[in-house]
Design a protein around this motif. Structure first.
Motif, PDB file in Angstrom:
ATOM      1  N   ARG A  87       0.828  -1.199   0.000  1.00 50.39           N
ATOM      2  CA  ARG A  87       0.000   0.000   0.000  1.00 50.39           C
ATOM      3  C   ARG A  87       0.864   1.251   0.000  1.00 50.39           C
ATOM      4  O   ARG A  87       0.350   2.355  -0.023  1.00 50.39           O
ATOM      5  CB  ARG A  87      -0.913   0.015   1.223  1.00 50.39           C
ATOM      6  CG  ARG A  87      -0.161   0.096   2.547  1.00 50.39           C
ATOM      7  CD  ARG A  87      -1.075   0.193   3.756  1.00 50.39           C
ATOM      8  NE  ARG A  87      -1.743   1.470   3.837  1.00 50.39           N
ATOM      9  CZ  ARG A  87      -1.213   2.573   4.374  1.00 50.39           C
ATOM     10  NH1 ARG A  87      -0.020   2.547   4.912  1.00 50.39           N
ATOM     11  NH2 ARG A  87      -1.889   3.708   4.386  1.00 50.39           N
ATOM     12  N   SER A  92      -4.083   6.149   5.354  1.00 54.26           N
ATOM     13  CA  SER A  92      -5.166   5.587   4.566  1.00 54.26           C
ATOM     14  C   SER A  92      -6.268   6.633   4.410  1.00 54.26           C
ATOM     15  O   SER A  92      -6.309   7.628   5.137  1.00 54.26           O
ATOM     16  CB  SER A  92      -5.710   4.343   5.267  1.00 54.26           C
ATOM     17  OG  SER A  92      -6.089   4.646   6.592  1.00 54.26           O
ATOM     18  N   SER A 289      -0.335  -3.203  -7.016  1.00 50.84           N
ATOM     19  CA  SER A 289       0.156  -2.259  -6.017  1.00 50.84           C
ATOM     20  C   SER A 289       0.262  -0.850  -6.607  1.00 50.84           C
ATOM     21  O   SER A 289      -0.253   0.114  -6.041  1.00 50.84           O
ATOM     22  CB  SER A 289       1.514  -2.719  -5.478  1.00 50.84           C
ATOM     23  OG  SER A 289       2.108  -1.714  -4.676  1.00 50.84           O
ATOM     24  N   TRP A 293      -3.451  -0.257  -5.397  1.00 53.11           N
ATOM     25  CA  TRP A 293      -3.327  -0.361  -3.933  1.00 53.11           C
ATOM     26  C   TRP A 293      -2.670   0.850  -3.286  1.00 53.11           C
ATOM     27  O   TRP A 293      -3.037   1.251  -2.185  1.00 53.11           O
ATOM     28  CB  TRP A 293      -2.596  -1.655  -3.559  1.00 53.11           C
ATOM     29  CG  TRP A 293      -3.298  -2.393  -2.461  1.00 53.11           C
ATOM     30  CD1 TRP A 293      -2.822  -2.682  -1.226  1.00 53.11           C
ATOM     31  CD2 TRP A 293      -4.640  -2.905  -2.507  1.00 53.11           C
ATOM     32  NE1 TRP A 293      -3.785  -3.347  -0.494  1.00 53.11           N
ATOM     33  CE2 TRP A 293      -4.911  -3.485  -1.253  1.00 53.11           C
ATOM     34  CE3 TRP A 293      -5.648  -2.902  -3.469  1.00 53.11           C
ATOM     35  CZ2 TRP A 293      -6.144  -4.067  -0.956  1.00 53.11           C
ATOM     36  CZ3 TRP A 293      -6.869  -3.487  -3.175  1.00 53.11           C
ATOM     37  CH2 TRP A 293      -7.103  -4.050  -1.935  1.00 53.11           C
ATOM     38  N   LYS A 294      -1.684   1.420  -3.984  1.00 55.08           N
ATOM     39  CA  LYS A 294      -0.997   2.589  -3.423  1.00 55.08           C
ATOM     40  C   LYS A 294      -1.796   3.884  -3.608  1.00 55.08           C
ATOM     41  O   LYS A 294      -1.447   4.910  -3.019  1.00 55.08           O
ATOM     42  CB  LYS A 294       0.373   2.758  -4.099  1.00 55.08           C
ATOM     43  CG  LYS A 294       1.408   1.747  -3.611  1.00 55.08           C
ATOM     44  CD  LYS A 294       2.800   2.045  -4.156  1.00 55.08           C
ATOM     45  CE  LYS A 294       3.818   1.099  -3.516  1.00 55.08           C
ATOM     46  NZ  LYS A 294       5.184   1.334  -3.984  1.00 55.08           N
ATOM     47  N   THR A 298      -5.654   2.511   0.935  1.00 49.90           N
ATOM     48  CA  THR A 298      -5.912   1.272   1.674  1.00 49.90           C
ATOM     49  C   THR A 298      -5.278   1.324   3.067  1.00 49.90           C
ATOM     50  O   THR A 298      -4.305   2.024   3.304  1.00 49.90           O
ATOM     51  CB  THR A 298      -5.324   0.070   0.910  1.00 49.90           C
ATOM     52  OG1 THR A 298      -3.973   0.385   0.528  1.00 49.90           O
ATOM     53  CG2 THR A 298      -6.130  -0.230  -0.348  1.00 49.90           C
ATOM     54  N   ASP A 301      -1.391  -3.588   3.517  1.00 51.38           N
ATOM     55  CA  ASP A 301      -0.852  -4.355   2.410  1.00 51.38           C
ATOM     56  C   ASP A 301      -1.747  -5.577   2.193  1.00 51.38           C
ATOM     57  O   ASP A 301      -2.434  -6.032   3.104  1.00 51.38           O
ATOM     58  CB  ASP A 301       0.565  -4.858   2.727  1.00 51.38           C
ATOM     59  CG  ASP A 301       1.608  -3.736   2.705  1.00 51.38           C
ATOM     60  OD1 ASP A 301       1.254  -2.571   2.410  1.00 51.38           O
ATOM     61  OD2 ASP A 301       2.782  -4.040   2.977  1.00 51.38           O
ATOM     62  N   ASP A 324     -10.440  -2.751   3.019  1.00 50.08           N
ATOM     63  CA  ASP A 324      -9.802  -2.437   1.739  1.00 50.08           C
ATOM     64  C   ASP A 324     -10.621  -3.000   0.577  1.00 50.08           C
ATOM     65  O   ASP A 324     -10.693  -2.398  -0.493  1.00 50.08           O
ATOM     66  CB  ASP A 324      -8.357  -2.965   1.715  1.00 50.08           C
ATOM     67  CG  ASP A 324      -7.456  -2.162   2.633  1.00 50.08           C
ATOM     68  OD1 ASP A 324      -7.796  -0.979   2.908  1.00 50.08           O
ATOM     69  OD2 ASP A 324      -6.421  -2.686   3.082  1.00 50.08           O
TER      70      ASP A 324
END
Lengths: 441, 441
Positions: A87, A92, A289, A293-294, A298, A301, A324
């Motif tokens: 992440r 987040s 990712s 995800w990044k 989120t 990970d 997530d």
């Protein structure tokens, strides 16, 4: 040779569980109910060492036998090597809440039954491990059961495929993949396999014609070989089959004509994963990712299980946190936008929503999914609300209802793998919640 | 039997690498230098699939052979099952920076050499993968090399022991463990082993007298059996040794008298880990998460490698992010306080700092560590600044200098495991940086 394989204590573990219905043969067994099989009460993996009968194992497959499976799905990395989906660092994105405690009392009639039950009761029926309902972008319902915690991760099973499909259609929209091209133009290694003359689009919509049985009752079913190939454990000396996903996929044979019928075969997702890896020069773990995800804010990970050479299992190996997964569902509902950022091209989401070939889907004879279709590895209900979803065995789901502005994400550990066991208590439940939320505004 | 074991393709992988000096036999080999062995330039695990000679493997041990080891130490979870150490949810604590670019130019003379080199040059000598220097609680130096990124994780090797020791002394101060008691009072299973009549304190300071050789050149060395026991892969059919850490530890035999000499034996850390697990009823992964990782404002989850029944490797299996290791070092320097919160009792840190028995330590004959001692699984330099450190093979370190108000954390992948290879380029370098920072204020 087949017999040898089955006798191998090492390979009989298999990753087969992830994609199909290992419990099929046992479906008529009377299982412990959700409360009786509560993995915390059962005391799996407590003690130093835990009692022998409370240690689920990968090598003998016991980790995926009910009721141990209820603990294992929330601890998959403890059984096998995995690859991280970072992440990145930093905060987040906040998830606002607007809890509606009435949801537990919503009633609906399960498919094929006459008596209505409540939403809360339905969670027991499907052996839910965690559920979040988002409405207008806020959490209106959140519950953790089983062995899952708010900061834990859970196996997504075939919900993984929808992540793969979402990456695939995103790369199509970005111009890196041309779905009209033949698979073999991207992966020459697949030239002589069933995929050689299939288009990428056919792979993405699973209308390829493959000789690939996922019938676990049949020892000759291809799924066993696939699972053995993907198993990260060392192969026995007498094993002469494919040793990785990339070695297995070129062995898949054609059966019929591509493009005519929907056939839900996990290997399509792994072929799409291969194409994504080839055009980006990265593993799908890295691509997911970097692209999502990044950027999604989120909390945690996530990770994929991998084969013996570190290939992430694009067809069923993803594990992630429930919140997530809710963020991801909300991203899809928001047409690819998270906050002010367009993370996934809107055109990619449009392409998912428009759905696949209904006639091709109908040929697969899903009794409970009449009128549905399949597009970019998402299931399209074609119901009045335009709902579509990601589905995984043992009850994993991301259910997106645009009309109700609602996302439901659920992890579960139903003893029966097939969603046919969950759907009667799920599909009408989702519609009932949607109806309630539309009224509630 | 020994021969059988060595011939097993499955078990010869071993986790031995984590604790000792597998490269000992090769020390006179001329290795590629840091630049030549750069794991990114070498292209490990790039491609779908990667070229066969660029796939490090666990089952044949190649993942831990230099230069593949340089990639592997930053990707340990891809080779083996692991257990998560959760940071929980929420924001990390900010790490303020006050970068001092002069540090790269600081000169020092390596031990046993006559010509001085710069700090920057020393990083190449030790094959550093990442270094952070904290001064007055701020990052004054941060660099990533090798296969490590700011959001990646790296094997801590025996630095893991200092985490175990810190948890141990914390539980002592909380009254859960009495260090004057015999180990067998906590772990009756160890009654008939070498640990049966050792005190917990002797285990914590590694003054137990054990028949336990970590000499990898000797095929009869106990370390091989220990590694085989801890290996998470299925054991071969003809294997009749211990199958887990908890099965191995009771087999350790006594040699000599406890309390007289320091003997650096990894099994002490695993016994302490066992005691921690027993008195808390939790794995050390959970204890570390709850007591420290969730409170420290860490950026990332961390993880331990595990044996076949999920036991975290307390002697060498921890993997974490570099910034989080810096936060941990700073926590120790700050006498157990992170921000306003006393996470670890100050008395626990005091007990580490006061050091162990110098005479017992001297008996171990460390040429480069004259006057040092060992306490609660930390190395105490007894230098003028009161520095103490955590040390792991291949160059992992947490170096804490209270007088300079400095913490240095480093991950590395030196082809030579033993710290004797790193120390000449490290110990005087740390002191030179401390001197610079004291002046710089």
């Amino acid at each position: 040779m087949k017999q040898t394989y089955f006798n191998s204590s090492i390979l009989f573990t298999c990753l087969a569980f992830i994609v199909g219905d290992i419990a099929n043969a046992q479906e008529k067994t009377k299982y412990l109910n959700a409360e009786q099989s509560d993995p915390i009460k059962m005391g799996w993996m407590v003690g130093s060492p835990p009692p022998a009968d409370r240690i689920p194992r990968f090598d003998d497959g016991s980790f995926f036998q009910f009721p141990a499976l209820r603990w294992s799905v929330a601890h998959m990395r403890q059984f096998m090597p995995t690859i991280n989906v970072s992440r990145g660092l930093g905060s987040s994105s906040p998830l606002e809440t607007n809890i509606k405690s009435d949801i537990d009392k919503i009633k609906f009639t399960p498919l094929g039954e006459k008596k209505s039950i409540t939403w809360e009761e339905s969670l027991q029926k499907v052996y839910a491990d965690g559920v979040i309902i988002m409405h207008h972008g806020k959490i209106v319902y959140e519950k953790y059961l089983g062995a899952l915690t708010v900061d834990g991760q859970h196996a997504a099973m075939s919900v993984t495929k929808s992540f793969t499909g979402t990456l695939g259609i995103s790369l199509v929209q970005e111009g890196l993949i041309d779905p009209t091209k033949l698979v073999s133009e991207y992966i020459p290694e697949l030239q002589n396999s069933a995929f050689g003359d299939a288009t990428v689009r056919q792979v993405m919509d699973m209308t390829t014609a493959l000789q690939f049985s996922e019938d676990y009752a049949d020892p000759n079913a291809e799924i066993w070989k696939f699972s053995a190939a993907g198993n990260p454990l060392p192969k026995p000396k007498n094993y002469d089959g494919p040793k990785t996903y990339y070695e297995y996929l070129p062995t898949v044979k054609k059966k019929g004509t591509h493009g005519e019928a929907f056939g839900y075969k996990t290997v399509n997702s792994d072929v799409l994963g291969w194409i994504i890896a080839r055009v980006t020069g990265k593993t799908i773990a890295e691509v997911l990712s970097e692209k999502i995800w990044k950027k999604l804010g989120t909390d945690q990970d996530a990770y994929y299980s991998v084969d013996a050479i570190g290939t992430p299992f694009a067809g069923g190996g993803y594990n992630l946190g429930l919140r997530d997964m809710a963020r991801f569902g909300q991203l899809i509902l928001n047409n690819g936008k998270a906050g002010d950022e367009q993370i996934i091209p809107k055109s990619a989401i449009d392409d998912i929503k428009k759905g696949g070939d209904k006639k091709a889907f109908a040929k697969a004879n899903y009794t409970l999914l009449k009128g549905w279709s399949y597009r970019n590895m998402w299931w399209i209900t074609n119901n009045a609300n335009g709902a579509f979803c990601a589905r995984g065995v043992h009850g994993q789901v991301i259910y997106i209802d645009p009309k109700a502005d609602m996302v439901i994400v659920r992890f579960a550990s139903n003893p029966v793998a097939s969603n046919a066991a969950n759907d009667p208590y799920s599909l009408p439940a989702y519609e009932a919640v949607a109806k309630y939320l539309i009224k509630a505004k």
